[in-house]
Design a protein around this motif. Structure first.
Motif, short mmCIF file in Angstrom:
data_model
loop_
_atom_site.label_atom_id
_atom_site.label_comp_id
_atom_site.label_asym_id
_atom_site.label_seq_id
_atom_site.Cartn_x
_atom_site.Cartn_y
_atom_site.Cartn_z
N GLU A 1 62.06 -32.83 -14.41
CA GLU A 1 63.05 -31.76 -14.30
C GLU A 1 63.62 -31.67 -12.89
OE1 GLU A 1 60.58 -31.18 -17.76
OE2 GLU A 1 60.03 -31.39 -15.64
N LEU A 2 62.73 -31.80 -11.89
CA LEU A 2 63.20 -31.79 -10.51
C LEU A 2 64.02 -33.04 -10.22
CD1 LEU A 2 63.29 -30.61 -7.68
CD2 LEU A 2 61.04 -31.58 -7.24
N ALA A 3 63.57 -34.17 -10.70
CA ALA A 3 64.29 -35.43 -10.46
C ALA A 3 65.70 -35.40 -11.04
CB ALA A 3 63.50 -36.60 -11.04
N GLU A 4 65.87 -34.69 -12.15
CA GLU A 4 67.19 -34.60 -12.78
C GLU A 4 68.22 -33.92 -11.89
OE1 GLU A 4 66.52 -32.63 -16.47
OE2 GLU A 4 65.65 -34.40 -17.45
N GLN A 5 67.76 -33.14 -10.92
CA GLN A 5 68.67 -32.46 -9.99
C GLN A 5 69.16 -33.40 -8.89
OE1 GLN A 5 69.61 -29.23 -10.45
NE2 GLN A 5 68.35 -29.18 -12.31
N ALA A 6 68.51 -34.53 -8.72
CA ALA A 6 68.81 -35.42 -7.60
C ALA A 6 70.08 -36.24 -7.84
CB ALA A 6 67.63 -36.35 -7.36
N ASP A 7 70.68 -36.69 -6.75
CA ASP A 7 71.84 -37.57 -6.83
C ASP A 7 71.43 -39.00 -7.15
OD1 ASP A 7 73.96 -35.63 -5.93
OD2 ASP A 7 72.67 -35.58 -4.17
N ALA B 1 58.21 -22.41 -13.55
CA ALA B 1 59.39 -23.19 -13.92
C ALA B 1 60.69 -22.59 -13.38
CB ALA B 1 59.47 -23.32 -15.43
N ASP B 2 60.84 -21.26 -13.47
CA ASP B 2 62.07 -20.64 -13.00
C ASP B 2 62.22 -20.77 -11.48
OD1 ASP B 2 62.80 -19.92 -15.55
OD2 ASP B 2 62.00 -17.87 -15.40
N THR B 3 61.11 -20.53 -10.77
CA THR B 3 61.16 -20.65 -9.31
C THR B 3 61.40 -22.10 -8.90
OG1 THR B 3 59.63 -18.79 -9.10
CG2 THR B 3 59.93 -20.18 -7.17
N ALA B 4 60.77 -23.03 -9.61
CA ALA B 4 60.96 -24.45 -9.32
C ALA B 4 62.43 -24.84 -9.46
CB ALA B 4 60.10 -25.29 -10.25
N GLN B 5 63.09 -24.31 -10.47
CA GLN B 5 64.51 -24.58 -10.66
C GLN B 5 65.33 -24.03 -9.50
OE1 GLN B 5 66.15 -26.43 -12.79
NE2 GLN B 5 68.18 -25.84 -12.04
N ASP B 6 64.98 -22.83 -9.05
CA ASP B 6 65.68 -22.23 -7.91
C ASP B 6 65.50 -23.08 -6.65
OD1 ASP B 6 66.50 -20.12 -9.48
OD2 ASP B 6 64.92 -18.76 -8.81
N ILE B 7 64.27 -23.57 -6.44
CA ILE B 7 63.99 -24.41 -5.25
C ILE B 7 64.78 -25.70 -5.31
CG2 ILE B 7 62.21 -25.71 -4.02
CD1 ILE B 7 62.05 -22.62 -3.74
N ALA B 8 64.86 -26.28 -6.50
CA ALA B 8 65.63 -27.51 -6.66
C ALA B 8 67.09 -27.29 -6.29
CB ALA B 8 65.51 -28.02 -8.10
N GLU B 9 67.63 -26.15 -6.72
CA GLU B 9 69.03 -25.83 -6.41
C GLU B 9 69.21 -25.64 -4.90
OE1 GLU B 9 71.69 -25.79 -8.23
OE2 GLU B 9 70.72 -26.19 -10.16
N ILE B 10 68.26 -24.98 -4.25
CA ILE B 10 68.35 -24.74 -2.81
C ILE B 10 68.29 -26.05 -2.04
CG2 ILE B 10 67.10 -23.77 -0.84
CD1 ILE B 10 66.37 -21.40 -2.70
N PRO C 1 57.41 -30.44 -3.76
CA PRO C 1 57.76 -29.11 -3.26
C PRO C 1 57.68 -28.01 -4.31
CG PRO C 1 59.74 -30.42 -3.57
CD PRO C 1 58.58 -31.35 -3.76
N THR C 2 57.67 -28.36 -5.59
CA THR C 2 57.61 -27.32 -6.62
C THR C 2 56.28 -27.35 -7.37
OG1 THR C 2 58.67 -28.78 -8.26
CG2 THR C 2 60.11 -27.40 -6.93
N GLY C 3 55.31 -28.04 -6.84
CA GLY C 3 54.05 -28.25 -7.55
C GLY C 3 53.27 -26.99 -7.87
N ASN C 4 53.38 -25.95 -7.03
CA ASN C 4 52.62 -24.72 -7.24
C ASN C 4 53.49 -23.55 -7.70
OD1 ASN C 4 49.91 -25.54 -6.41
ND2 ASN C 4 50.84 -25.86 -4.41
#
Length: 210
Positions: free
Chosen positions: A190-196, A161-170, A155-158
């Motif tokens: 980085e995205l995986a680190e947000q996961a449970d 970095a800042d927007t990808a972080q925002d998407i991960a939080e959402i 989901p953050t492939g395109n």
């Protein structure tokens, strides 16, 4: 209790080439899951099986304890899951608002604005948007859906970095605050680190990292 469960899932091409081998996993509502793995390892195939876009060669996919084949794959896709496709899968002659409205009863603009689109951009034809903006529309569409499961392919492939972080939080908020089960396949640590919980898919086997 798990909302999604994989039981001894095997997937082959032409009954010869194994993509997935005897996978077992449980996923709960209210949590975000990440599946990591190299290109071509079967991550997208696994996501397709969870979403009822394809059927395993062997094994079962359960939603709330019931085999989705028994429920009906069309029914599963329509009521239980929403997708964020790597190729967006937007209706190209529609606007972002119209794309979101197709699958959601809720007003689309708040979701689109939350993903960073302006009111003007929300009214444009999606083909007049950049790839990153189209990706945000695809994510907004999934967030607005009433389906209890979100399945997201890179989901953050395109996105930067800042927007990808925002998407991960959402996406994480959708799990923790709205009680959805969010499953993401990604190359991004980085995205995986947000996961449970984080799974690694290698050589057709799924292993729990966290």
């Amino acid at each position: 209790m798990s909302i999604l469960e994989l039981q001894e899932i095997t997937y082959t091409y032409d009954n010869k080439q194994y993509v997935l081998r005897g996978i077992n996993a449980k996923m709960e509502a209210g949590k975000m899951y990440a599946i990591l793995g190299p290109s071509g390892c079967g991550k997208t195939t696994l996501l397709s099986l969870l979403g009822g876009l394809d059927s395993p060669s062997n094994g079962r996919v359960l939603f709330d304890g019931t085999d989705i084949e028994q429920t009906g794959l069309d029914e599963h896709r329509r009521k239980h899951v929403s997708f964020v496709f790597q190729t967006y899968n937007l209706i190209d002659y529609m606007t972002p608002q119209e794309n979101v409205r197709l699958i959601a009863r809720k007003p689309p603009l708040p979701y689109l604005e939350r993903l960073g689109l302006t009111k003007d951009e929300a009214k444009r034809n999606v083909l007049k948007l950049s790839g990153g903006q189209q990706q945000r529309v695809a994510i907004a569409r999934a967030l607005a859906s009433e389906a209890p499961v979100i399945l997201a392919d890179e989901p953050t492939g395109n996105l930067d970095a800042d927007t990808a972080q925002d998407i991960a939080e959402i996406l994480k908020e959708s799990a923790h605050e709205e009680g959805k089960c969010v499953v993401i396949v990604t190359h991004s640590n980085e995205l995986a680190e947000q996961a449970d919980a984080v799974f690694s898919l290698k050589y057709g086997k799924l292993q729990t990292i966290i």
